[in-house]
Design a protein around this motif. Structure first.
Motif, PDB file in Angstrom:
ATOM      1  N   TYR A  23      -3.779  -2.224 -17.957  1.00 40.26           N
ATOM      2  CA  TYR A  23      -2.397  -2.689 -17.883  1.00 40.26           C
ATOM      3  C   TYR A  23      -1.589  -2.113 -19.032  1.00 40.26           C
ATOM      4  CZ  TYR A  23      -4.099  -6.284 -14.686  1.00 40.26           C
ATOM      5  OH  TYR A  23      -4.661  -6.934 -13.628  1.00 40.26           O
ATOM      6  N   ARG A  24      -0.296  -2.031 -18.842  1.00 38.82           N
ATOM      7  CA  ARG A  24       0.636  -1.715 -19.919  1.00 38.82           C
ATOM      8  C   ARG A  24       1.648  -2.842 -19.941  1.00 38.82           C
ATOM      9  NH1 ARG A  24       2.648   3.961 -19.970  1.00 38.82           N
ATOM     10  NH2 ARG A  24       0.745   4.211 -21.162  1.00 38.82           N
ATOM     11  N   VAL A  25       1.795  -3.474 -21.108  1.00 39.30           N
ATOM     12  CA  VAL A  25       2.712  -4.587 -21.293  1.00 39.30           C
ATOM     13  C   VAL A  25       3.871  -4.104 -22.159  1.00 39.30           C
ATOM     14  CG1 VAL A  25       2.964  -6.950 -22.135  1.00 39.30           C
ATOM     15  CG2 VAL A  25       0.774  -6.195 -21.202  1.00 39.30           C
ATOM     16  N   TYR A  26       5.092  -4.329 -21.681  1.00 41.00           N
ATOM     17  CA  TYR A  26       6.294  -3.928 -22.407  1.00 41.00           C
ATOM     18  C   TYR A  26       6.954  -5.142 -23.029  1.00 41.00           C
ATOM     19  CZ  TYR A  26       6.105   0.605 -20.103  1.00 41.00           C
ATOM     20  OH  TYR A  26       5.717   1.846 -19.664  1.00 41.00           O
ATOM     21  N   ASP A  27       7.621  -4.909 -24.142  1.00 40.66           N
ATOM     22  CA  ASP A  27       8.425  -5.949 -24.772  1.00 40.66           C
ATOM     23  C   ASP A  27       9.657  -6.180 -23.893  1.00 40.66           C
ATOM     24  OD1 ASP A  27       9.880  -7.648 -26.368  1.00 40.66           O
ATOM     25  OD2 ASP A  27       9.860  -6.346 -28.133  1.00 40.66           O
ATOM     26  N   PRO A  28       9.903  -7.415 -23.453  1.00 40.25           N
ATOM     27  CA  PRO A  28      11.076  -7.680 -22.614  1.00 40.25           C
ATOM     28  C   PRO A  28      12.393  -7.318 -23.301  1.00 40.25           C
ATOM     29  CG  PRO A  28       9.581  -9.538 -22.549  1.00 40.25           C
ATOM     30  CD  PRO A  28       9.062  -8.597 -23.595  1.00 40.25           C
ATOM     31  N   ALA A  29      12.409  -7.255 -24.633  1.00 38.13           N
ATOM     32  CA  ALA A  29      13.628  -6.879 -25.355  1.00 38.13           C
ATOM     33  C   ALA A  29      14.008  -5.422 -25.097  1.00 38.13           C
ATOM     34  CB  ALA A  29      13.444  -7.104 -26.847  1.00 38.13           C
ATOM     35  N   LEU A  30      13.072  -4.614 -24.623  1.00 40.37           N
ATOM     36  CA  LEU A  30      13.345  -3.203 -24.346  1.00 40.37           C
ATOM     37  C   LEU A  30      14.402  -3.048 -23.251  1.00 40.37           C
ATOM     38  CD1 LEU A  30      12.624  -0.184 -24.766  1.00 40.37           C
ATOM     39  CD2 LEU A  30      10.892  -0.492 -22.989  1.00 40.37           C
ATOM     40  N   TYR A 109      16.348  -0.012 -28.796  1.00 44.99           N
ATOM     41  CA  TYR A 109      15.232  -0.818 -29.294  1.00 44.99           C
ATOM     42  C   TYR A 109      14.858  -0.395 -30.711  1.00 44.99           C
ATOM     43  CZ  TYR A 109      10.766  -3.286 -29.233  1.00 44.99           C
ATOM     44  OH  TYR A 109       9.723  -4.138 -29.514  1.00 44.99           O
ATOM     45  N   ARG A 110      14.812   0.907 -30.941  1.00 45.23           N
ATOM     46  CA  ARG A 110      14.477   1.421 -32.276  1.00 45.23           C
ATOM     47  C   ARG A 110      15.539   1.030 -33.308  1.00 45.23           C
ATOM     48  NH1 ARG A 110       9.392   2.465 -31.471  1.00 45.23           N
ATOM     49  NH2 ARG A 110       8.888   4.269 -30.218  1.00 45.23           N
ATOM     50  N   ARG A 111      16.808   1.002 -32.895  1.00 46.87           N
ATOM     51  CA  ARG A 111      17.859   0.572 -33.823  1.00 46.87           C
ATOM     52  C   ARG A 111      17.679  -0.886 -34.225  1.00 46.87           C
ATOM     53  NH1 ARG A 111      21.700   3.512 -30.743  1.00 46.87           N
ATOM     54  NH2 ARG A 111      22.097   1.624 -29.548  1.00 46.87           N
ATOM     55  N   ARG A 112      17.283  -1.725 -33.251  1.00 49.35           N
ATOM     56  CA  ARG A 112      17.142  -3.161 -33.541  1.00 49.35           C
ATOM     57  C   ARG A 112      15.859  -3.488 -34.272  1.00 49.35           C
ATOM     58  NH1 ARG A 112      18.501  -5.271 -27.713  1.00 49.35           N
ATOM     59  NH2 ARG A 112      16.384  -4.533 -27.604  1.00 49.35           N
ATOM     60  N   ARG A 117       6.363  -0.879 -31.987  1.00 51.63           N
ATOM     61  CA  ARG A 117       5.959  -0.463 -30.642  1.00 51.63           C
ATOM     62  C   ARG A 117       6.603  -1.380 -29.607  1.00 51.63           C
ATOM     63  NH1 ARG A 117      -0.321  -2.472 -30.816  1.00 51.63           N
ATOM     64  NH2 ARG A 117       0.188  -4.588 -31.442  1.00 51.63           N
ATOM     65  N   PHE A 118       6.920  -0.805 -28.473  1.00 53.53           N
ATOM     66  CA  PHE A 118       7.551  -1.570 -27.399  1.00 53.53           C
ATOM     67  C   PHE A 118       6.659  -1.656 -26.169  1.00 53.53           C
ATOM     68  CE2 PHE A 118       9.104   2.776 -27.186  1.00 53.53           C
ATOM     69  CZ  PHE A 118       8.780   3.137 -25.892  1.00 53.53           C
ATOM     70  N   ALA A 119       5.474  -1.062 -26.244  1.00 52.51           N
ATOM     71  CA  ALA A 119       4.517  -1.147 -25.139  1.00 52.51           C
ATOM     72  C   ALA A 119       3.106  -1.150 -25.709  1.00 52.51           C
ATOM     73  CB  ALA A 119       4.684   0.028 -24.182  1.00 52.51           C
ATOM     74  N   VAL A 120       2.243  -1.899 -25.060  1.00 53.19           N
ATOM     75  CA  VAL A 120       0.847  -1.988 -25.469  1.00 53.19           C
ATOM     76  C   VAL A 120      -0.014  -1.728 -24.244  1.00 53.19           C
ATOM     77  CG1 VAL A 120      -0.949  -3.536 -26.327  1.00 53.19           C
ATOM     78  CG2 VAL A 120       1.336  -3.652 -27.286  1.00 53.19           C
TER      79      VAL A 120
END
Length: 190
Positions: A23-30, A109-112, A117-120
């Motif tokens: 699986y790949r899990v993304y940060d919902p903030a992305l 996302y990088r600015r904030r 990392r934004f995905a695992v």
């Protein structure tokens, strides 16, 4: 999970993608507050202005210019069509590039959050994180979750991200506690 549906594109958690290795899990903030979605392949897709619409517009514009300027000569019309098509595709690529450069969710996302990392990737399905992902996937595929009967505030994606990427035990317990309400013949008439 007793009313699981599978196969539909809408039956998955927007920030959880099944890969061939896990699986790949993304940060919902992305993708929060953007016009982007994460597709089944894990790519960010801009939903406001589809590339197919730009392609169709380029072809239609080229055809109209070729018919208008071609002087009823097939060879000349074809040459104008091909030249206009190349120009229209170049313009479409330029427009889409500017749109993506301005609205890129990874850049925002990088600015904030800096270079967090934004995905695992979870490659071991038998691990605790892999089992949480599988549970979240089954829950998101259920009619109860899709209809908002359970998790109406849609916290599952954030909880899964916190549990898998942050290793927070309370988030893992919260994902485990999200269960479907009982359904069956005795509750049909309720």
């Amino acid at each position: 999970m007793n009313d699981v549906t599978t196969g539909a594109r809408t039956d998955r958690l927007p920030t959880l993608v099944r890969t061939k290795h896990g699986y790949r899990v993304y940060d919902p903030a992305l993708i929060a507050g953007t016009r982007y979605v994460i597709d089944d392949a894990g790519d960010l897709v801009y939903t406001r202005l589809p590339a197919g619409l730009m392609t169709g517009t380029a072809v239609l514009t080229s055809a109209v210019v070729a018919v208008t300027v071609g002087d009823n000569l097939w060879g000349w019309s074809l040459l104008i069509f091909l030249g206009t098509l190349a120009l229209a595709f170049t313009a479409a690529v330029a427009v889409l590039s500017v749109i993506h450069a301005v609205t890129d969710p990874v850049r925002a996302y990088r600015r904030r959050f800096g270079h967090a990392r934004f995905a695992v990737d979870v490659t071991d399905r038998s691990s605790a994180a892999g089992q949480l992902c599988a549970r979240a996937e089954r829950l998101a595929a259920s009619r109860s979750w899709q209809s908002g009967r359970i998790d109406p505030t849609r916290t599952l994606g954030g909880l899964l991200w916190t549990a898998v990427a942050g290793g927070e035990e309370w988030a893992a317990e919260a994902v485990q506690s999200l269960t479907e309400p009982a359904t069956g013949p005795d509750l049909t008439w309720v």
